[in-house]
Design a protein around this motif. Structure first.
Motif, PDB file in Angstrom:
ATOM      1  N   MET A  19       0.952  -1.099   0.074  1.00  0.00           N
ATOM      2  CA  MET A  19      -0.010  -0.209   0.080  1.00  0.00           C
ATOM      3  C   MET A  19       0.854   1.259  -0.068  1.00  0.00           C
ATOM      4  N   LEU A  20       0.674   2.222  -0.875  1.00  0.00           N
ATOM      5  CA  LEU A  20       1.564   3.520  -1.076  1.00  0.00           C
ATOM      6  C   LEU A  20       1.092   4.476   0.209  1.00  0.00           C
ATOM      7  N   GLN A  21       2.130   5.034   0.623  1.00  0.00           N
ATOM      8  CA  GLN A  21       2.058   5.947   1.894  1.00  0.00           C
ATOM      9  C   GLN A  21       2.887   7.156   1.421  1.00  0.00           C
ATOM     10  N   LEU A  22       2.412   8.387   1.894  1.00  0.00           N
ATOM     11  CA  LEU A  22       3.245   9.603   1.888  1.00  0.00           C
ATOM     12  C   LEU A  22       4.092   9.674   3.289  1.00  0.00           C
ATOM     13  N   ILE A  23       5.142   9.748   3.338  1.00  0.00           N
ATOM     14  CA  ILE A  23       5.790   9.825   4.783  1.00  0.00           C
ATOM     15  C   ILE A  23       6.783  11.208   4.555  1.00  0.00           C
ATOM     16  N   GLU A  24       7.008  11.474   5.726  1.00  0.00           N
ATOM     17  CA  GLU A  24       8.460  12.589   5.888  1.00  0.00           C
ATOM     18  C   GLU A  24       9.409  11.676   5.654  1.00  0.00           C
ATOM     19  N   PRO A  25      10.485  12.494   5.095  1.00  0.00           N
ATOM     20  CA  PRO A  25      11.802  11.787   4.851  1.00  0.00           C
ATOM     21  C   PRO A  25      12.236  11.364   6.147  1.00  0.00           C
ATOM     22  N   MET A  26      13.094  10.186   5.968  1.00  0.00           N
ATOM     23  CA  MET A  26      13.940   9.701   7.212  1.00  0.00           C
ATOM     24  C   MET A  26      14.884   8.760   6.718  1.00  0.00           C
ATOM     25  N   ALA A  27      16.062   8.983   7.612  1.00  0.00           N
ATOM     26  CA  ALA A  27      17.417   8.596   7.285  1.00  0.00           C
ATOM     27  C   ALA A  27      17.377   6.997   7.243  1.00  0.00           C
ATOM     28  N   ARG A  28      16.548   6.453   7.895  1.00  0.00           N
ATOM     29  CA  ARG A  28      16.681   4.996   7.956  1.00  0.00           C
ATOM     30  C   ARG A  28      16.195   4.321   6.572  1.00  0.00           C
ATOM     31  N   LEU A  29      15.791   5.112   5.922  1.00  0.00           N
ATOM     32  CA  LEU A  29      15.514   4.614   4.440  1.00  0.00           C
ATOM     33  C   LEU A  29      16.638   4.853   3.414  1.00  0.00           C
ATOM     34  N   HIS A  30      17.733   5.182   3.914  1.00  0.00           N
ATOM     35  CA  HIS A  30      18.817   5.420   3.052  1.00  0.00           C
ATOM     36  C   HIS A  30      19.234   4.483   1.696  1.00  0.00           C
ATOM     37  N   CYS A  31      19.162   3.077   2.233  1.00  0.00           N
ATOM     38  CA  CYS A  31      19.486   2.237   1.105  1.00  0.00           C
ATOM     39  C   CYS A  31      18.369   2.202   0.235  1.00  0.00           C
ATOM     40  N   SER A  32      17.128   2.337   0.465  1.00  0.00           N
ATOM     41  CA  SER A  32      16.138   2.187  -0.536  1.00  0.00           C
ATOM     42  C   SER A  32      16.033   3.313  -1.145  1.00  0.00           C
ATOM     43  N   TRP A  33      16.196   4.708  -0.610  1.00  0.00           N
ATOM     44  CA  TRP A  33      16.136   6.068  -1.426  1.00  0.00           C
ATOM     45  C   TRP A  33      17.490   5.810  -2.374  1.00  0.00           C
ATOM     46  N   LEU A  34      18.601   5.231  -1.922  1.00  0.00           N
ATOM     47  CA  LEU A  34      19.894   5.309  -2.818  1.00  0.00           C
ATOM     48  C   LEU A  34      19.480   4.464  -4.031  1.00  0.00           C
ATOM     49  N   GLU A  35      18.595   3.375  -3.944  1.00  0.00           N
ATOM     50  CA  GLU A  35      18.343   2.520  -4.898  1.00  0.00           C
ATOM     51  C   GLU A  35      17.490   3.485  -5.954  1.00  0.00           C
ATOM     52  N   ALA A  36      16.651   4.099  -5.408  1.00  0.00           N
ATOM     53  CA  ALA A  36      15.844   4.806  -6.377  1.00  0.00           C
ATOM     54  C   ALA A  36      16.661   5.967  -7.085  1.00  0.00           C
ATOM     55  N   HIS A  37      17.435   6.270  -6.362  1.00  0.00           N
ATOM     56  CA  HIS A  37      18.349   7.530  -7.037  1.00  0.00           C
ATOM     57  C   HIS A  37      19.025   7.015  -8.132  1.00  0.00           C
ATOM     58  N   HIS A  38      19.698   5.814  -7.777  1.00  0.00           N
ATOM     59  CA  HIS A  38      20.583   5.211  -8.836  1.00  0.00           C
ATOM     60  C   HIS A  38      19.848   4.758 -10.014  1.00  0.00           C
ATOM     61  N   GLU A  39      18.574   4.704  -9.895  1.00  0.00           N
ATOM     62  CA  GLU A  39      17.655   4.380 -11.048  1.00  0.00           C
ATOM     63  C   GLU A  39      17.894   5.587 -11.975  1.00  0.00           C
ATOM     64  N   TRP A  40      17.711   6.678 -11.428  1.00  0.00           N
ATOM     65  CA  TRP A  40      17.546   7.917 -12.436  1.00  0.00           C
ATOM     66  C   TRP A  40      19.016   8.180 -13.203  1.00  0.00           C
ATOM     67  N   GLY A  41      19.999   7.565 -12.659  1.00  0.00           N
ATOM     68  CA  GLY A  41      21.176   7.979 -13.184  1.00  0.00           C
ATOM     69  C   GLY A  41      21.741   9.178 -12.521  1.00  0.00           C
ATOM     70  N   ALA A  42      22.878   9.715 -13.165  1.00  0.00           N
ATOM     71  CA  ALA A  42      23.777  10.954 -12.705  1.00  0.00           C
ATOM     72  C   ALA A  42      22.765  12.186 -12.925  1.00  0.00           C
ATOM     73  N   GLY A  43      23.008  13.183 -11.873  1.00  0.00           N
ATOM     74  CA  GLY A  43      22.484  14.347 -12.103  1.00  0.00           C
ATOM     75  C   GLY A  43      21.344  14.546 -10.938  1.00  0.00           C
ATOM     76  N   LEU A  44      20.844  15.829 -11.088  1.00  0.00           N
ATOM     77  CA  LEU A  44      19.775  16.395 -10.149  1.00  0.00           C
ATOM     78  C   LEU A  44      18.521  16.222 -10.827  1.00  0.00           C
ATOM     79  N   HIS A  45      17.888  15.466 -11.165  1.00  0.00           N
ATOM     80  CA  HIS A  45      16.512  15.536 -11.948  1.00  0.00           C
ATOM     81  C   HIS A  45      15.530  14.941 -11.363  1.00  0.00           C
ATOM     82  N   GLU A  46      15.396  14.369  -9.992  1.00  0.00           N
ATOM     83  CA  GLU A  46      14.350  13.786  -9.202  1.00  0.00           C
ATOM     84  C   GLU A  46      13.667  14.755  -8.817  1.00  0.00           C
TER      85      GLU A  46
END
Length: 171
Positions: free
Chosen positions: A1-28
């Protein structure tokens, strides 16, 4: 189930996976990532998350400026980010009140449409009566997301990043 949450440091690994999918740059769009942010290390990531929390400001539409950041998650997987910028700053005039980005592997499932609908509720709660959304003229998926949430095309304008559609959503 989808949720909107405040950013949290414990999701570092998951966020990095998403970030790396975009590739280089600041386009997210929606994540508030700046060129000076160091997000690869746990310490840098935690500092960035703290900056996002500080950016939330007074959380009132009467405030001169502010931004509410939310991450779109499903379980512990970061699917994307969405930001509600308030106050009528030059940044808002150029990029809109709401910006979002969905990781490439999660697109086409209605995630952005769902997240935008939830963020419109936050905009109403802040007392906004309408919001501006801007997307690249060739980003038909984003245009569809905005239109499904009631967006009315105001114009197409040239920007430093190319032509952009400008939509207003009445709240």
């Amino acid at each position: 189930m989808l949720q909107l949450i405040e950013p949290m440091a414990r999701l570092h690994c998951s966020w990095l996976e998403a970030h790396h999918e975009w590739g280089a740059g600041l386009h997210e769009d929606g994540f508030g990532l700046e060129g000076s942010d160091e997000v690869e290390s746990p310490e840098g990531f935690a500092a960035w998350v703290a900056r996002l929390a500080d950016a939330s400001g007074a959380k009132s539409a009467d405030a001169e400026r502010g931004c509410v950041y939310r991450w779109i998650v499903e379980g512990s997987r970061v699917e994307g980010g969405i930001a509600l910028r308030y106050g009528l700053t030059d940044h808002v005039r150029q990029f809109g009140h709401i910006g979002y980005g969905i990781r490439p592997s999660s697109r086409g499932r209605g995630v952005a449409t769902w997240a935008l609908g939830r963020m419109l509720e936050e905009a109403r709660a802040l007392g906004l009566d309408r919001v501006l959304l801007v997307c690249a003229v060739d980003n038909l998926a984003s245009a569809g997301t905005i239109e499904r949430n009631g967006g009315v095309l105001e114009s197409v304008r040239d920007t430093p990043h190319g032509p952009a559609r400008r939509y207003w959503i009445a709240l």
